[in-house]
Design an enzyme around this catalytic site. Structure first.
Site, mmCIF file in Angstrom:
data_model
loop_
_atom_site.group_PDB
_atom_site.id
_atom_site.type_symbol
_atom_site.label_atom_id
_atom_site.label_comp_id
_atom_site.label_asym_id
_atom_site.label_seq_id
_atom_site.Cartn_x
_atom_site.Cartn_y
_atom_site.Cartn_z
ATOM 1 N N MET A 135 0.850 -1.193 0.000
ATOM 2 C CA MET A 135 0.000 0.000 0.000
ATOM 3 C C MET A 135 0.883 1.239 0.000
ATOM 4 S SD MET A 135 -2.744 1.208 2.929
ATOM 5 C CE MET A 135 -1.564 1.741 4.166
ATOM 6 N N ASN A 136 0.499 2.281 -0.768
ATOM 7 C CA ASN A 136 1.083 3.603 -0.517
ATOM 8 C C ASN A 136 -0.015 4.630 -0.298
ATOM 9 O OD1 ASN A 136 1.781 2.913 -3.556
ATOM 10 N ND2 ASN A 136 1.908 5.112 -3.592
ATOM 11 N N ASP A 137 -0.036 5.722 -1.011
ATOM 12 C CA ASP A 137 -0.861 6.884 -0.647
ATOM 13 C C ASP A 137 -2.322 6.590 -0.294
ATOM 14 O OD1 ASP A 137 1.402 7.684 -2.016
ATOM 15 O OD2 ASP A 137 0.352 8.929 -3.457
ATOM 16 N N GLU B 67 3.957 16.342 -5.355
ATOM 17 C CA GLU B 67 2.931 15.313 -5.503
ATOM 18 C C GLU B 67 1.776 15.604 -4.553
ATOM 19 O OE1 GLU B 67 5.529 11.460 -6.828
ATOM 20 O OE2 GLU B 67 5.426 11.725 -4.681
HETATM 21 C C1 FRU Z 1 3.123 9.596 -4.181
HETATM 22 C C2 FRU Z 1 2.945 9.001 -5.579
HETATM 23 C C3 FRU Z 1 1.949 9.794 -6.370
HETATM 24 C C4 FRU Z 1 1.471 8.783 -7.374
HETATM 25 C C5 FRU Z 1 1.474 7.513 -6.567
HETATM 26 C C6 FRU Z 1 1.805 6.290 -7.373
HETATM 27 O O1 FRU Z 1 3.610 8.690 -3.256
HETATM 28 O O2 FRU Z 1 4.209 8.967 -6.215
HETATM 29 O O3 FRU Z 1 2.455 10.966 -6.955
HETATM 30 O O4 FRU Z 1 0.201 9.097 -7.876
HETATM 31 O O5 FRU Z 1 2.416 7.689 -5.537
HETATM 32 O O6 FRU Z 1 1.593 5.133 -6.631
#
Ligand code: FRU
Length: 471
Positions: free
Chosen positions: A22-24, A206
Site C-alpha cells: 500500500m502507498n498513498d 505530488e
Molecule cells: C506519491 C505518488 C503519487 C502517485 C502515486 C503512485 O507517493 O508517487 O504521486 O500518484 O504515488 O503510486
C-alpha cells in the site's frame, strides 16, 4: 474474519492493508455515515507495482472494514492517486434516479506510453459509484484531462468552490501546482499555476490538497498541502504546506515560509476527507506512514505500510502568522482501555499499543526513552531550542543507510506545554503542544518497548493502553 493480525510489527490501531503493498491514501470521502478510505494498492506483491485503488470503510475513523478493490488498471493505465467527491447536484449527469454519484478523480499512468518514451503518459480519469462506493463504473469519455506533454502530471484533488460554483482541481505538475476548474467534473479548464521561488523543491511535487480553514475567531485562510519527494526535513518524502488566499482561480500565499505538516520521516502524501458534514466542521487528514527512501524494504513481508492516525487540522494565528496544527481525532480516545497515572521516572508500558500524555511545566531540557531489555530504544529529547527524535538504536535499521540518523526539529522558542505520544508496535507519533508540532516515525524493535524513562521532567500525566481497531 479480521482481528487476527498478530504479526511482528503489524499496527493494531493504524490502518494497514490485509496483505501486500500500500502507498498513498486516496479518494477519502464521507457519505451517509461512512468514511471511505481508498489507497494506492498492489494486490500481487509487497513492493510497488501496477496500481489499483484498495478500499476500506469506517463509521468512526478508528475501526475499519476492508472492502474489495475499487479500481483496477485498464487500457488507459494504472490507477494512481486522486480524490473523490459526492456530486450532490449531479453536475456530471452521472447520477441516476435522484442518487448522486460518488465520483473518483484519479491519474491514469500509462506504462506503455512511458516505456515508449512518450512524455504524456499521465492523464486524469474519473469513475463513479451509485451504490455507496461498493461498485464502480469507469467513465467512458476518459481521460477527462489530457496531458500537455509533461511527464509528471498527477494526483488530482477536487473540491467544490461555493463562490464560483465550480469544481476546482489541484494537480501536481512536475514541481508546481496547477489549478483547473470545471462546471461538471468532465470538462476542465486551466486556471493558474503556483510555484513560488521560496518553496521547498528538491524533488517532484505530488499529492496537493487545497481547502479553507478558519481560526477560532472565524478568520478564514486557504491551506495548500504539497508533498515533495525527496527534499523533506529528515530526507526523502515529506509534506509542506502554504497559507494564503484563493479566489476560485489562483492561490496567493500570504506568508513566505516553508512549513511542514509533520517533521518526522514517515508521513507522506497525506490529504483530507471530502464532504465531511458542516455540522462536524472538521478537516480530517490521513497520511501514508512511510518514506520512499525505504518503504519497499522495511522488514515486513505479509503487508507493507500503514496509514498515520487520522488527524484533525486546525488553523491558529499568532502575531499575524498562521499555522496548521494536527490533532489526533477525538474518536481515538475510544481505544483507551486502561489508564495509569504516570507516577515515577521509570514506567512500565505493559502493552505494545499505548498513548502517553504528559504535561510539561518549564523550559528545561528533558528526555523520554522508550526501551526494552534487548537494548533497543527510542529517545525523544528536548535540548534547548531543538527537539531530537533518535531512532538509531530503535531495532532493525540496516535496511537503509540514513534510517537511524537522529532527527532534529527546531522549536523556534516555543514553550513546550504538552507532549503526547502514540506507540503502535512499529510506529511512534509525537504531538507537541496539542499538535503544533507533529513527528511521525517508523521503528522496528524486535521486541516491543517495555518501559519508558522520563528524565528532567516531573512525572505528570497518563499512560493509556489502547485496544486494537480490528474488530
Ligand atoms: C506519491 C505518488 C503519487 C502517485 C502515486 C503512485 O507517493 O508517487 O504521486 O500518484 O504515488 O503510486
Amino acid at each position: 474474519e479480521i482481528g487476527y493480525y498478530q504479526e511482528l510489527y503489524r499496527p493494531q490501531f493504524h490502518f494497514s492493508p490485509e496483505a501486500n503493498w500500500m502507498n498513498d491514501p486516496n479518494g477519502m470521502v464521507y457519505y451517509e455515515g461512512e468514511y471511505h478510505l481508498f489507497y494506492q494498492y498492489y494486490p500481487d506483491g509487497n513492493v510497488w507495482g501496477p496500481m489499483h485503488w484498495g478500499h476500506a470503510i469506517s463509521e468512526d475513523l478508528v475501526h475499519w472494514e476492508h472492502l474489495p478493490i475499487a479500481l483496477y488498471p485498464d487500457s488507459l493505465g494504472y490507477i494512481f492517486s486522486g480524490s473523490a467527491v459526492i456530486d450532490h447536484e449531479n453536475t456530471s449527469g452521472l447520477g441516476k434516479d435522484g442518487m448522486p454519484p460518488m465520483v473518483a478523480i484519479f491519474t491514469y499512468h500509462d506504462p506503455v506510453g512511458e516505456a515508449g518514451g512518450r512524455d504524456d503518459f499521465q492523464t486524469q480519469g474519473i469513475a463513479y459509484s451509485l451504490d455507496k462506493g461498493r461498485t464502480w463504473t469507469v467513465y467512458e469519455g476518459n481521460p477527462v484531462l489530457a496531458n500537455p506533454g509533461i511527464k509528471d502530471f498527477r494526483d488530482p484533488k477536487v473540491i467544490w468552490h461555493e463562490e464560483s460554483e465550480l469544481w476546482i482541481m489541484s494537480l501536481a505538475v512536475l514541481d508546481k501546482i496547477s489549478f483547473y476548474t470545471s462546471p461538471n467534473l468532465l470538462d476542465w479548464t486551466f486556471a493558474s499555476d503556483f510555484q513560488p521561488a521560496w518553496a521547498a523543491y528538491g524533488g517532484v511535487w505530488e499529492c496537493p490538497d487545497l481547502f479553507p480553514l478558519k481560526t477560532e475567531t472565524g478568520e478564514e485562510k486557504w491551506v495548500l498541502l504539497v508533498s515533495i519527494n525527496p527534499g523533506g526535513p529528515q530526507g526523502g518524502s515529506a509534506t509542506q504546506y502554504f497559507i494564503g488566499d484563493f479566489d476560485g482561480k489562483s492561490f496567493t500565499p500570504t506568508q513566505e515560509d516553508v512549513e511542514w505538516i509533520d517533521w518526522g520521516a514517515d508521513n507522506y502524501a497525506g490529504v483530507t476527507w471530502s464532504n465531511i458534514p458542516e455540522a462536524d466542521g472538521r478537516r480530517i487528514f490521513i497520511g501514508w506512514m512511510s518514506n520512499w527512501n525505504y518503504a519497499q524494504v522495511v522488514p515486513t513481508t505479509a503487508w507493507r505500510s500503514a496509514m498515520t492516525v487520522p488527524r484533525s487540522l486546525a488553523l491558529v494565528e499568532k502575531e499575524g502568522t498562521y499555522s496548521v496544527i494536527s490533532q489526533p481525532v477525538s474518536e481515538l480516545e475510544k481505544l483507551r482501555i486502561r489508564e495509569f497515572p504516570v507516577t515515577s521516572e521509570v514506567f512500565e508500558l505493559g502493552s505494545k499499543t499505548i498513548e502517553l500524555l504528559l504535561s510539561l511545566q518549564d523550559e528545561q531540557d528533558f528526555s523520554l526513552r522508550f526501551y526494552n531489555d534487548s537494548g533497543e530504544e527510542v529517545v525523544l529529547s528536548r535540548i534547548r531550542d531543538q527537539f531530537i527524535f533518535d531512532r538509531s538504536k530503535s531495532g532493525v535499521t540496516t535496511f537503509e543507510d540514513g534510517f537511524g540518523n537522529p532527527q532534529t526539529i527546531p522549536l523556534n522558542s516555543v514553550q513546550l506545554e504538552s507532549v503526547r505520544v502514540f506507540v503502535d508496535q512499529s510506529s511512534i507519533e509525537v504531538f507537541l503542544n496539542d499538535g503544533a508540532v507533529a513527528i511521525t516515525n517508523l521503528v522496528f524493535p524486535k521486541r516491543a518497548y517495555s518501559h519508558v524513562e522520563l528524565s528532567g521532567i516531573p512525572a505528570q500525566g497518563s499512560l493509556y493502553h489502547l485496544a486494537s481497531i480490528w474488530k
